[in-house]
Scaffold this motif. Structure first.
Motif, short mmCIF file in Angstrom:
data_model
loop_
_atom_site.label_atom_id
_atom_site.label_comp_id
_atom_site.label_asym_id
_atom_site.label_seq_id
_atom_site.Cartn_x
_atom_site.Cartn_y
_atom_site.Cartn_z
N UNK A 1 -9.10 3.92 -0.99
CA UNK A 1 -9.85 3.53 -2.19
C UNK A 1 -8.94 2.79 -3.17
N UNK A 2 -7.72 3.26 -3.33
CA UNK A 2 -6.77 2.60 -4.24
C UNK A 2 -6.42 1.21 -3.72
N UNK A 3 -6.21 1.08 -2.42
CA UNK A 3 -5.90 -0.22 -1.82
C UNK A 3 -7.08 -1.17 -1.99
N UNK A 4 -8.28 -0.68 -1.69
CA UNK A 4 -9.48 -1.50 -1.83
C UNK A 4 -9.70 -1.95 -3.27
N UNK B 1 0.81 -1.22 0.00
CA UNK B 1 0.00 0.00 0.00
C UNK B 1 0.85 1.26 0.00
N UNK B 2 2.08 1.18 0.48
CA UNK B 2 2.97 2.35 0.43
C UNK B 2 3.13 2.84 -1.00
N UNK B 3 3.08 1.92 -1.96
CA UNK B 3 3.26 2.27 -3.37
C UNK B 3 2.03 2.97 -3.96
N UNK B 4 0.92 2.96 -3.24
CA UNK B 4 -0.33 3.52 -3.74
C UNK B 4 -0.66 4.90 -3.15
#
Length: 177
Positions: free
Chosen positions: A66-69, A38-41
């Motif tokens: 939202x990006x992670x989901x 998730x750090x990359x998002x």
């Protein structure tokens, strides 16, 4: 409760420096599924804010969650994502995008985490934000599908605990919207 076959969707959660990436990569390899960090998002503005020593607020986290989901939802056949997911509300957001999701919470002392974060090179999270992460952390609830494991355990033990949870037949019912 319903049983879903396959490795499922996993989030390896905890404060920065808990070892989420290492444990997540090991769990993904064990399960034979993709791994994401998730750090990359994080949007560039979030990274800049953290680099400057300012903790993110919920408004900062919303597009990131939202990006992670979305990443999880696109990998319904199974995946592992490392993501702090510190608050219940954040985990609920992830479940709204991709259900069911299991959580592997890596927990341990703030002193160890601070030392780990101070020793890291090339990461945007400064040690000055460790305390804010612990202040925000809400442990997994009894009704959440997950397990809490000490981050100081050997990686094989951490993966073994997750594997034992994965082998359980029942998963909690979908949350009410």
């Amino acid at each position: 409760m319903e049983h879903l076959p396959g490795p499922g969707l996993w989030v390896v959660m905890g404060v920065s420096g808990a070892g989420k990436t290492t444990a997540g990569q090991a769990l993904a390899a064990h399960l034979g599924v993709p791994f994401g960090d998730a750090d990359d998002l994080h949007p560039a503005a979030n990274v800049a804010k953290m680099q400057s020593g300012v903790a993110l607020d919920d408004a900062d986290r919303a597009p990131w969650l939202a990006a992670v989901g979305t990443w999880l939802a696109e990998r319904r056949d199974g995946a592992v994502m490392s993501c702090s997911a510190l608050r219940r509300a954040y985990r609920d957001t992830l479940r709204e995008y991709a259900w069911p999701v299991r959580f592997l919470h890596l927990a341990g002392s703030a002193e160890v985490v601070r030392a780990r974060v101070e020793a890291r090179e090339g990461h945007y999270m400064p040690a000055s934000l460790v305390e804010s992460q612990y202040a925000a952390l809400e442990p997994l609830g009894d009704d959440e599908d997950g397990i809490t494991v000490g981050f100081d355990e050997p990686i094989e033990t951490i993966v073994g605990h997750a594997d034992a949870l994965a082998r359980r037949v029942a998963r909690p019912a979908r949350m009410a919207s």
